[in-house]
Motif scaffolding. Structure first.
Motif, PDB file in Angstrom:
ATOM      1  N   LEU A 247       0.660  -1.202  -0.462  1.00 47.40           N
ATOM      2  CA  LEU A 247       0.103   0.131   0.255  1.00 47.40           C
ATOM      3  C   LEU A 247       1.173   1.499  -0.027  1.00 47.40           C
ATOM      4  CD1 LEU A 247      -2.548  -1.194   2.680  1.00 47.40           C
ATOM      5  CD2 LEU A 247      -3.681  -0.905   0.135  1.00 47.40           C
ATOM      6  N   GLU A 248       2.026   1.462   0.260  1.00 43.90           N
ATOM      7  CA  GLU A 248       3.100   2.533   0.261  1.00 43.90           C
ATOM      8  C   GLU A 248       2.566   3.117  -0.936  1.00 43.90           C
ATOM      9  OE1 GLU A 248       4.959   5.128   2.321  1.00 43.90           O
ATOM     10  OE2 GLU A 248       4.266   3.276   2.784  1.00 43.90           O
ATOM     11  N   PRO A 249       2.678   2.595  -2.266  1.00 44.18           N
ATOM     12  CA  PRO A 249       2.843   3.456  -3.190  1.00 44.18           C
ATOM     13  C   PRO A 249       1.681   4.534  -4.019  1.00 44.18           C
ATOM     14  CG  PRO A 249       4.171   0.929  -3.991  1.00 44.18           C
ATOM     15  CD  PRO A 249       3.271   1.410  -2.874  1.00 44.18           C
ATOM     16  N   CYS A 250       0.109   3.927  -3.144  1.00 39.93           N
ATOM     17  CA  CYS A 250      -0.381   4.211  -2.694  1.00 39.93           C
ATOM     18  C   CYS A 250      -0.748   5.656  -1.978  1.00 39.93           C
ATOM     19  CB  CYS A 250      -2.074   3.662  -2.292  1.00 39.93           C
ATOM     20  SG  CYS A 250      -2.450   1.575  -3.618  1.00 39.93           S
ATOM     21  N   GLU A 251      -0.734   5.364  -1.177  1.00 40.44           N
ATOM     22  CA  GLU A 251       0.161   6.025   0.468  1.00 40.44           C
ATOM     23  C   GLU A 251       0.491   7.705  -0.056  1.00 40.44           C
ATOM     24  OE1 GLU A 251      -0.060   7.390   4.695  1.00 40.44           O
ATOM     25  OE2 GLU A 251      -1.703   5.810   3.264  1.00 40.44           O
ATOM     26  N   GLN A 252       2.405   7.183  -1.119  1.00 39.43           N
ATOM     27  CA  GLN A 252       2.732   8.370  -2.088  1.00 39.43           C
ATOM     28  C   GLN A 252       1.673   9.114  -2.419  1.00 39.43           C
ATOM     29  OE1 GLN A 252       5.908   6.253  -3.427  1.00 39.43           O
ATOM     30  NE2 GLN A 252       6.331   6.131  -0.875  1.00 39.43           N
ATOM     31  N   GLU A 253       1.387   7.925  -3.483  1.00 42.82           N
ATOM     32  CA  GLU A 253      -0.096   9.388  -4.748  1.00 42.82           C
ATOM     33  C   GLU A 253      -0.591  10.204  -4.103  1.00 42.82           C
ATOM     34  OE1 GLU A 253      -2.389   7.825  -8.962  1.00 42.82           O
ATOM     35  OE2 GLU A 253      -1.896   6.520  -6.865  1.00 42.82           O
ATOM     36  N   THR A 254      -1.545   9.447  -3.394  1.00 44.43           N
ATOM     37  CA  THR A 254      -2.300  10.234  -2.641  1.00 44.43           C
ATOM     38  C   THR A 254      -1.514  11.731  -1.682  1.00 44.43           C
ATOM     39  OG1 THR A 254      -3.941   7.921  -1.940  1.00 44.43           O
ATOM     40  CG2 THR A 254      -4.126  10.310  -0.525  1.00 44.43           C
TER      41      THR A 254
ATOM     42  N   PRO B  12       0.737  15.406  -4.012  1.00 51.79           N
ATOM     43  CA  PRO B  12      -0.136  17.358  -4.331  1.00 51.79           C
ATOM     44  C   PRO B  12       0.492  17.872  -2.966  1.00 51.79           C
ATOM     45  CG  PRO B  12      -1.930  15.735  -4.246  1.00 51.79           C
ATOM     46  CD  PRO B  12      -0.986  14.803  -4.096  1.00 51.79           C
ATOM     47  N   PHE B  13       0.749  17.466  -2.211  1.00 52.56           N
ATOM     48  CA  PHE B  13       1.491  17.978  -0.706  1.00 52.56           C
ATOM     49  C   PHE B  13       2.744  18.131  -0.949  1.00 52.56           C
ATOM     50  CE2 PHE B  13      -3.359  16.184   0.022  1.00 52.56           C
ATOM     51  CZ  PHE B  13      -3.811  17.659  -0.274  1.00 52.56           C
ATOM     52  N   LEU B  14       3.138  19.140  -0.320  1.00 58.09           N
ATOM     53  CA  LEU B  14       4.380  19.538   0.367  1.00 58.09           C
ATOM     54  C   LEU B  14       4.811  18.416   1.506  1.00 58.09           C
ATOM     55  CD1 LEU B  14       4.915  23.507   0.268  1.00 58.09           C
ATOM     56  CD2 LEU B  14       5.941  21.567  -1.590  1.00 58.09           C
ATOM     57  N   PRO B  15       6.335  18.062   1.760  1.00 55.47           N
ATOM     58  CA  PRO B  15       6.587  17.200   3.400  1.00 55.47           C
ATOM     59  C   PRO B  15       6.148  17.276   4.609  1.00 55.47           C
ATOM     60  CG  PRO B  15       7.925  17.679   1.818  1.00 55.47           C
ATOM     61  CD  PRO B  15       7.361  18.228   1.013  1.00 55.47           C
ATOM     62  N   GLN B  16       6.290  18.568   4.754  1.00 49.38           N
ATOM     63  CA  GLN B  16       5.368  19.277   6.086  1.00 49.38           C
ATOM     64  C   GLN B  16       3.877  19.484   5.915  1.00 49.38           C
ATOM     65  OE1 GLN B  16       7.240  21.050   4.090  1.00 49.38           O
ATOM     66  NE2 GLN B  16       6.756  23.181   3.716  1.00 49.38           N
ATOM     67  N   GLU B  17       3.264  19.363   4.843  1.00 48.36           N
ATOM     68  CA  GLU B  17       2.201  19.389   5.124  1.00 48.36           C
ATOM     69  C   GLU B  17       1.098  18.318   5.200  1.00 48.36           C
ATOM     70  OE1 GLU B  17       0.507  23.051   1.800  1.00 48.36           O
ATOM     71  OE2 GLU B  17       1.401  20.993   1.076  1.00 48.36           O
ATOM     72  N   GLN B  18       1.834  16.930   4.831  1.00 53.26           N
ATOM     73  CA  GLN B  18       1.248  15.594   4.740  1.00 53.26           C
ATOM     74  C   GLN B  18       0.909  14.992   6.037  1.00 53.26           C
ATOM     75  OE1 GLN B  18       4.064  13.206   2.194  1.00 53.26           O
ATOM     76  NE2 GLN B  18       3.866  14.211   0.934  1.00 53.26           N
TER      77      GLN B  18
END
Length: 155
Positions: A109-116, A119-125
């Motif tokens: 599921l890691e690629p799903c998480e990354q794709e989702t 759109p956000f900057l690392p600090q926004e995630q």
């Protein structure tokens, strides 16, 4: 009439539909449904739970958790054990094979998480996750697990 994209429920539903397709596609090679995967993860993290508590924490109906558990028990991924103090309660326990499969699911599921979150900057995630957890806590606190606002004791 209000544009549906202005409603939080519509946005959540659309995101959920899009994410669910990716989630199911990632878990299909492991022979897991979303409910089965959630069950394995909850049992791995929280320890033995009744089917009623599993349903609350997974955010599904008793019937859905029953179907998921039957399959997981048949595959040797989950076992049933009597509750140590409540004679009428049967607890579900994940096996070593179930924990290993849950971990494989996490990796899948890691690629799903990354794709989702792309759109956000690392600090926004983390902020996105925090806001979603807050919304979930308001709507279904048991899904956050023990110590996160859940009023249930696992029975």
């Amino acid at each position: 009439m209000k544009d549906p994209s202005e409603r939080i429920g519509y946005l959540i539903w659309q995101i959920s539909q899009a994410y669910t397709l990716r989630f199911e596609r990632a878990l299909r090679p492991l022979g897991l449904t979303q409910t089965q995967f959630s069950t394995l993860v909850r049992l791995s993290l929280d320890g033995p739970l009744s089917s009623a508590e599993l349903a609350r924490r997974c955010g599904v109906t008793a019937q859905s958790i029953g179907t998921a558990l039957r399959s997981l028990v048949e595959r040797g991924l989950v076992e049933r054990h009597p509750h140590p103090t409540h004679g009428k309660i049967i607890e579900m326990c994940v096996t070593a094979a179930g924990e290993a499969l849950a971990q494989q699911g996490e990796t899948a599921l890691e690629p799903c998480e990354q794709e989702t979150l792309e759109p956000f900057l690392p600090q926004e995630q983390e902020l996105v996750r925090a806001h979603l957890r807050r919304m979930l806590g308001a709507l279904n606190a048991p899904a956050l697990g023990p110590g996160n606002g859940s009023q249930y004791d696992g029975t």
